[in-house]
Scaffold this active site. Structure first.
Site, PDB file in Angstrom:
ATOM      1  N   HIS A 120      61.583 -62.067 -38.536  1.00 24.43           N
ATOM      2  CA  HIS A 120      60.723 -62.869 -37.658  1.00 24.43           C
ATOM      3  C   HIS A 120      61.603 -63.848 -36.891  1.00 24.43           C
ATOM      4  O   HIS A 120      62.468 -64.503 -37.475  1.00 24.43           O
ATOM      5  CB  HIS A 120      59.686 -63.650 -38.464  1.00 24.43           C
ATOM      6  CG  HIS A 120      58.874 -64.581 -37.618  1.00 24.43           C
ATOM      7  ND1 HIS A 120      57.823 -64.148 -36.850  1.00 24.43           N
ATOM      8  CD2 HIS A 120      58.992 -65.913 -37.383  1.00 24.43           C
ATOM      9  CE1 HIS A 120      57.318 -65.167 -36.186  1.00 24.43           C
ATOM     10  NE2 HIS A 120      58.013 -66.249 -36.494  1.00 24.43           N
ATOM     11  N   ASP A 160      44.503 -68.031 -40.116  1.00 20.39           N
ATOM     12  CA  ASP A 160      45.541 -68.596 -39.240  1.00 20.39           C
ATOM     13  C   ASP A 160      45.116 -68.521 -37.782  1.00 20.39           C
ATOM     14  O   ASP A 160      45.337 -69.450 -37.011  1.00 20.39           O
ATOM     15  CB  ASP A 160      46.875 -67.870 -39.425  1.00 20.39           C
ATOM     16  CG  ASP A 160      47.917 -68.404 -38.444  1.00 20.39           C
ATOM     17  OD1 ASP A 160      48.261 -69.585 -38.564  1.00 20.39           O
ATOM     18  OD2 ASP A 160      48.336 -67.668 -37.540  1.00 20.39           O
ATOM     19  N   ARG A 168      44.541 -76.021 -33.836  1.00 22.83           N
ATOM     20  CA  ARG A 168      45.743 -76.883 -33.794  1.00 22.83           C
ATOM     21  C   ARG A 168      46.248 -77.016 -32.361  1.00 22.83           C
ATOM     22  O   ARG A 168      46.701 -78.082 -31.944  1.00 22.83           O
ATOM     23  CB  ARG A 168      46.846 -76.287 -34.688  1.00 22.83           C
ATOM     24  CG  ARG A 168      46.560 -76.443 -36.173  1.00 22.83           C
ATOM     25  CD  ARG A 168      47.525 -75.582 -36.981  1.00 22.83           C
ATOM     26  NE  ARG A 168      48.911 -75.914 -36.708  1.00 22.83           N
ATOM     27  CZ  ARG A 168      49.925 -75.041 -36.807  1.00 22.83           C
ATOM     28  NH1 ARG A 168      49.707 -73.797 -37.180  1.00 22.83           N
ATOM     29  NH2 ARG A 168      51.152 -75.423 -36.548  1.00 22.83           N
ATOM     30  N   SER A 188      51.679 -70.868 -41.267  1.00 17.00           N
ATOM     31  CA  SER A 188      51.184 -69.989 -40.200  1.00 17.00           C
ATOM     32  C   SER A 188      52.099 -68.775 -40.035  1.00 17.00           C
ATOM     33  O   SER A 188      51.645 -67.628 -40.011  1.00 17.00           O
ATOM     34  CB  SER A 188      51.106 -70.809 -38.901  1.00 17.00           C
ATOM     35  OG  SER A 188      50.897 -69.991 -37.794  1.00 17.00           O
ATOM     36  N   LYS A 194      51.224 -64.565 -41.901  1.00 12.45           N
ATOM     37  CA  LYS A 194      51.122 -63.325 -41.118  1.00 12.45           C
ATOM     38  C   LYS A 194      52.177 -62.321 -41.578  1.00 12.45           C
ATOM     39  O   LYS A 194      51.918 -61.124 -41.684  1.00 12.45           O
ATOM     40  CB  LYS A 194      51.299 -63.639 -39.624  1.00 12.45           C
ATOM     41  CG  LYS A 194      50.107 -64.383 -39.050  1.00 12.45           C
ATOM     42  CD  LYS A 194      50.334 -64.822 -37.620  1.00 12.45           C
ATOM     43  CE  LYS A 194      51.182 -66.058 -37.548  1.00 12.45           C
ATOM     44  NZ  LYS A 194      51.134 -66.823 -36.325  1.00 12.45           N
TER      45      LYS A 194
HETATM   46  N1  URA Z   1      54.287 -69.882 -34.508  1.00 12.76           N
HETATM   47  C1  URA Z   1      53.314 -69.552 -35.358  1.00 12.76           C
HETATM   48  O1  URA Z   1      53.046 -68.391 -35.619  1.00 12.76           O
HETATM   49  N2  URA Z   1      52.616 -70.562 -35.922  1.00 12.76           N
HETATM   50  C2  URA Z   1      52.872 -71.863 -35.698  1.00 12.76           C
HETATM   51  O2  URA Z   1      52.229 -72.717 -36.261  1.00 12.76           O
HETATM   52  C3  URA Z   1      53.895 -72.176 -34.795  1.00 12.76           C
HETATM   53  C4  URA Z   1      54.598 -71.168 -34.217  1.00 12.76           C
END
Ligand code: URA
Length: 435
Positions: free
Chosen positions: A82, A161, A168, A183, A187
């Site tokens: 990631h 999320d 957010r 977050s 995922k």
């Molecule tokens: N990328 C994400 O997937 N989540 C966040 O909170 C910030 C950046």
């Protein structure tokens, strides 16, 4: 326990138990907790923070709010990478087939570009016919048979999320390390992977502008990922200038193909080998990073990784002839050179502005619903530390011409910082962080 009580506890600096967090996020997902309460909790966390245990619990509850993939029928340990995102970051396109060719399964679920950053899905979809909306069953089959599948986020992956991030975004609570960590990890953990390599970028084109902030995020990601029972390694990498030379979807596919053919820009190949070596070690097919790097280098130079990419393209409905004939990729009708107006040394740049210049041409989106043009973008001819003479090309815009390209040229020029004295090239890597 009512939502109000949990919000009050966090507001007053108290600790939430794992059960509290599970209950709260279940309510966020099923709608029994109102958006304003979820937002209030995000703000309470923003000010009070969360302990590592709380963040692990929050991450697991978000992961479990939707489907969690299970890979019990795989020949290998599934590992993914990631990146926190940047300009010209096309590493996933090269890394996924490369690491799969080395025997490590890569179930990769990626995102789209937004703002100044690009997205892997948009890049892949610039290959004619390529589809990233495969069914979960087909995705599983590709990972099992080709060692890799590349799809987009589905509504079933970490829906808590999805909901919370949208709140957010509009309540000024994105910039909060425990919420960012949970977050990102929720995922990725929903992919059912055992190992995760994190590319945490710092710099003017990154989510984290300073090295210190990026290090803090990387350390938290590794701690929480490890606390969630996964093998996690983070590399800090520079995003003060675009990675490679190309910024724009089809242009980035072409540059990725260059690397898959054993060529391409040195920084892009280097980044791919470093992150890939970590994936091979986490995937248990190599014991040392040096050995893993050498193996990946051979897979690039022999064309084995390129061949695997061709198989993936075909399996995902794309036209694999792009491997041999780049003219099948979308091409912009106009090329506009940007030339140096005075001599100097490129001492730095606002890399996000360079990304915005590409977006202005149509390569990216200002809002999620915007439509992109896969053909356009910009090609960089200089890197920080280069000395240039008057009239030397700084970049070439691939565009449709007109007012948008005039605006992009102006934006690109204003992003560059010049000096009359020598400037050292930028380092590509910062620290490596592991458990
Ligand atoms: N990328 C994400 O997937 N989540 C966040 O909170 C910030 C950046």
């Amino acid at each position: 326990m009512r939502a109000t009580d949990l919000i009050r506890r966090k507001r007053d600096g108290g600790v939430l138990s794992s059960d509290d967090i599970t209950t709260f996020l279940r309510g966020v997902t099923d709608g029994s907790i109102a958006d304003y309460q979820a937002s209030a909790m995000a703000m309470a966390i923003f000010f009070r923070g969360m302990s590592q245990d709380e963040t692990v619990a929050w991450t697991m509850a978000m992961r479990d709010s939707g489907t969690v993939m299970v890979w019990d029928d795989l020949d290998g340990i599934p590992v993914d990478k990631h990146s926190t995102g940047g300009v010209g970051d096309k590493v996933s396109l090269i890394l996924a087939p490369l690491v799969a060719a080395a025997g490590v399964p890569v179930p990769m679920i990626s995102g789209r570009g937004l703002g100044h950053t690009g997205g892997t899905l948009d890049k892949l979809e610039s290959i004619p016919g390529f589809r990233t909306d495969l069914s979960v069953a087909r995705f599983r089959e590709l990972v099992r048979t080709l060692g890799c599948g590349l799809i987009g986020q589905t509504a079933e992956i970490a829906p808590a999320d999805k909901k919370l991030y949208a709140l957010r975004d509009v309540t000024a609570t994105v910039e909060c390390i425990p919420l960012i960590v949970s977050s990102i990890l929720s995922k990725k953990l929903a992919e059912g992977i055992d190992g995760l390599v994190l590319d945490v970028k710092w710099g003017s084109g990154a989510f984290m502008r300073t090295l210190e902030d990026a290090e803090q995020l990387a350390e938290a990601l590794v701690q929480v990922g490890t606390g969630a029972g996964k093998q996690v390694v983070a590399r800090l990498t520079d995003m003060n200038q675009p990675l490679g030379r190309m910024v724009g979807n089809a242009l980035e596919v072409a540059e990725s193909l260059d690397v898959l053919e054993g060529g391409g820009p040195a920084d892009l190949r280097e980044m791919t080998l470093e992150l890939g070596a970590e994936m091979l070690v986490l995937g248990g097919v190599a014991t040392a990073l040096d050995e893993a790097r050498a193996r990946l280098g051979r897979l690039l130079d022999s064309g084995a990784a390129r061949e695997r990419f061709g198989q993936i393209i075909e399996a995902q409905h794309g036209d694999p002839r792009v491997l041999d004939d780049r003219s099948l990729l979308p091409t912009a009708p106009v090329r506009v050179p940007v030339l140096a107006e005075s001599p100097g040394v490129l001492s730095g740049m606002d890399c996000a502005e360079v990304g915005r210049a590409a977006s202005e041409l149509g390569a990216g989106r200002a809002r999620a619903e915007d439509v992109i043009d896969p053909a356009v973008g910009l090609e960089m001819h200089v890197r920080v530390g280069d000395a240039v003479a008057v009239g030397q090309p700084l970049a070439t815009l691939h565009c449709v011409g007109g007012a948008a390209s005039d605006a992009a040229v102006a934006r690109f020029r204003s992003a560059l910082r010049w000096s009359s004295s020598p400037t050292a090239p930028l380092p590509l890597f910062g620290r490596r962080i592991s458990a």
